[in-house]
Design an enzyme around this catalytic site. Structure first.
Site, PDB file in Angstrom:
ATOM      1  N   PRO A  28      26.646  35.472  29.986  1.00  0.00           N
ATOM      2  CA  PRO A  28      25.280  34.942  29.918  1.00  0.00           C
ATOM      3  C   PRO A  28      24.174  35.887  30.388  1.00  0.00           C
ATOM      4  CG  PRO A  28      26.341  34.112  31.877  1.00  0.00           C
ATOM      5  CD  PRO A  28      27.385  34.941  31.163  1.00  0.00           C
ATOM      6  N   CYS A  70      37.389  39.952  35.778  1.00  0.00           N
ATOM      7  CA  CYS A  70      37.377  39.163  37.018  1.00  0.00           C
ATOM      8  C   CYS A  70      38.726  38.479  37.196  1.00  0.00           C
ATOM      9  CB  CYS A  70      36.230  38.156  37.018  1.00  0.00           C
ATOM     10  SG  CYS A  70      36.228  36.998  35.631  1.00  0.00           S
TER      11      CYS A  70
END
Length: 302
Positions: A109, A230
């Site tokens: 995003p 991640c």
């Protein structure tokens, strides 16, 4: 958290790691240098009664004592952006120069995209791509609020992306922060480990490798590619980088941004990896009170 137990052999303190994974994350924001500096942003937050603690490794990363920094005046005006601390690592490792042409291959995003725009002094060309059209609305909104005008947004599969439409043959730098199993987000996403494990990691690794290879293809000689995830899974981290090292014109480069971390793995579950993978970095939750991340810096050498 049974999915995490397979990592016990590679951790210096598994109990501390597991305990950290069970704690909530601190509330952290990044100062947006396009609109404000850390002193100005800190003063504005403190004026609203929000205590601020700067992070030593990056003066633009601030811990704040509110769970809702998005409700503050500095956030509304684009002076700060909510971004998990370790998520700010890959853009800093890429470290583009103002005026560079940069590709953010999996951008939505937009936290890392807008951080890159800041590092570019909002100059040059920053192409923010994502194959998820729905998530691009958040990217566009964040770029507008933070005043990032050097950003061009595209909606394509990164594996088939081309640069010709921008009048260039290749980019100076590329960030490949690829889709992953997201195990390192367990402190903010309670369901992050649902379905996690070796098989899930192997299933997504082919996509990650294809994106990384395309990133290398679209980077000029001497340019930089940063690969990051991640997740803790070596199948998605070292194994992917090891595969491209075998037949792509790239070399790993060491980096130190002042944040505690561990070297990349050179062996896992019976597999041996290129010795240079020790130059990659693993960031575990118990080391800096953050989420988990993996980051590798590659230099293209054609």
């Amino acid at each position: 958290m049974d999915a995490l137990e397979r990592y016990e052999p590679i951790l210096d303190d598994f109990d501390a790691f597991r305990a950290a994974c069970e704690r909530p994350l601190p509330s952290v924001v990044r100062v947006n240098g396009i609109k404000a500096d850390p002193a100005r942003a800190t003063a504005a937050l403190e004026a609203e009664g929000v205590a601020v603690t700067p992070r030593a490794w990056n003066p633009r990363v601030l811990e704040v004592d509110t769970a809702k920094p998005g409700n503050t005046w500095p956030y509304f005006h684009g002076w700060i952006h909510g971004q998990e601390e370790v998520s700010a690592v890959p853009a800093r490792v890429l470290d583009p120069d103002p005026g560079d042409a940069v590709w953010d291959a999996c951008a939505a995003p937009g936290s890392k995209t807008t951080q890159l725009a800041d590092l570019l002094d909002d100059s040059g060309l920053l192409v923010a791509n994502d194959d998820n059209l729905g998530r691009l609305s958040a990217l566009r909104s964040n770029a507008e609020r933070l005043g990032a005008t050097c950003v061009a947004v595209t909606n394509e599969d990164a594996r088939r992306f081309t640069a010709e439409r921008f009048g260039i043959d290749a980019f100076d730098a590329v960030l490949a922060d690829v889709p992953c199993t997201c195990e390192g987000t367990i402190r903010k996403n309670a369901d992050a480990l649902d379905g996690a494990g070796r098989e899930a990691s192997l299933n997504i690794a082919a996509l990650q490798e294809d994106i990384l290879r395309r990133a290398i293809d679209l980077t000029r000689p001497g340019g930089t590619v940063v690969y990051s995830t991640c997740t803790f899974a070596p199948e998605e981290n070292e194994a992917v980088v090891d595969s491209v090292l075998a037949d792509e014109p790239v070399e790993l480069r060491a980096f130190d941004i002042g944040l505690d971390g561990s070297p990349g793995l050179t062996a896992w579950d019976g597999d041996e990896y290129d010795a240079s993978l020790a130059k990659a970095r693993r960031f575990y939750p118990h080391q800096n009170d953050t989420g988990g991340f993996f980051c590798a810096k590659l230099e293209v050498d054609r």
